[in-house]
Scaffold this active site. Structure first.
Site: not given
Length: 285
Positions: A96, A52, A119
């Site tokens: 995460q 990322k 997300d």
């Protein structure tokens, strides 16, 4: 012979478009910024976070990284999220997953502002997708739609079967296909006559989580197959939910594993971050 859908190439095309868009935003004094939080040192998570960061650097998105200790409490993580929610220079927040056992993932997802939930996991964004409102879509299913569109696959009016009903992949994939005017069937572990339901699909999306489960007995001739699964076999070889070699003579197009859906997930995260920055700043360029 079936055509392989090149997720790497399509991903790079979209990243090029995002790079140009970010450059235009910077001329207006706006730089998208993503905050990435990792708790503990899970090796797979570390790789994902690194990927990322690289994508941010490639596209020109600023990023902040927070590497918290494995023993971090849920309250400490919630305090950090609240700080990031309030920061005007932070447009996207990503925690995460998975998280250590002392932290409830649902609490963390709910704590992230829906307007910074790049997300696409927050129930508000799931609700927006279900009701046809504008929001953030979970990155993997969003990538599936882009793969189909960039490959010239007509979705409107087609029969689509989604195998899998997870909140982050199967359900949003089905809703996205509905939004594109496909006729959608959702299958899962309790589905009767799974083979017959899959064989009706013009577009078959597989997110069942079982290596090489889908073979030629599940495939309609000429179908487009999107394989979201990824599994590591003995000898470290990767495969998907579909037995690709067994179905190649039947399908018209199929995503490989690796190199199909996978590259799109991080790219769609970048797209969501750019979208968040535009919405939060009112940028209309």
């Amino acid at each position: 012979m079936a055509q392989l859908i090149d997720g790497k190439a399509i991903s790079q095309t979209i990243r090029g478009e995002l790079t140009e868009e970010v450059a235009r935003m910077k001329t207006a004094g706006i730089t998208p910024k993503l905050a990435v939080v990792q708790v503990g040192e899970d090796p797979a998570s570390t790789i994902y976070v690194r990927n990322k960061k690289r994508a941010c650097e490639q596209i020109g998105i600023d990023y902040l990284t927070y590497n918290l200790a494995e023993e971090t409490s849920e309250q400490e993580l919630l305090d950090l999220i609240n700080q990031l929610n309030r920061r005007e220079d932070v447009h996207g927040i990503l925690v995460q997953l998975p998280l250590p056992k002392q932290i409830n993932e649902k609490d963390i997802i709910l704590a992230i502002s829906p307007d910074k939930d790049v997300d696409g996991f927050h129930p508000v964004n799931m609700g927006r997708l279900a009701t046809g409102e504008d929001g953030f879509v979970s990155c993997t299913p969003a990538g599936v739609i882009e793969l189909l569109k960039y490959s010239g696959v007509e979705i409107d009016g087609k029969s689509c079967t989604v195998v899998g009903r997870s909140n982050n992949v199967g359900k949003p994939a089905a809703l996205l296909m509905l939004r594109e005017n496909a006729t959608v069937t959702i299958c899962h572990s309790h589905t009767k006559d799974l083979k017959e339901k899959c064989k009706t699909a013009d577009i078959l999306i597989c997110a069942i989580g079982k290596p090489k489960f889908i073979n030629h007995e599940y495939i309609k001739k000429g179908a487009v197959v999107i394989d979201i699964g990824i599994h590591r076999l003995e000898g470290k070889k990767l495969c998907g939910d579909v037995d690709r070699e067994d179905v190649m003579d039947l399908v018209s197009m199929i995503t490989p594993v690796p190199g199909g859906v996978g590259p799109m997930t991080v790219t769609m995260l970048m797209a969501n971050c750019v979208k968040a920055a535009k919405r939060l700043t009112g940028y209309k360029g």
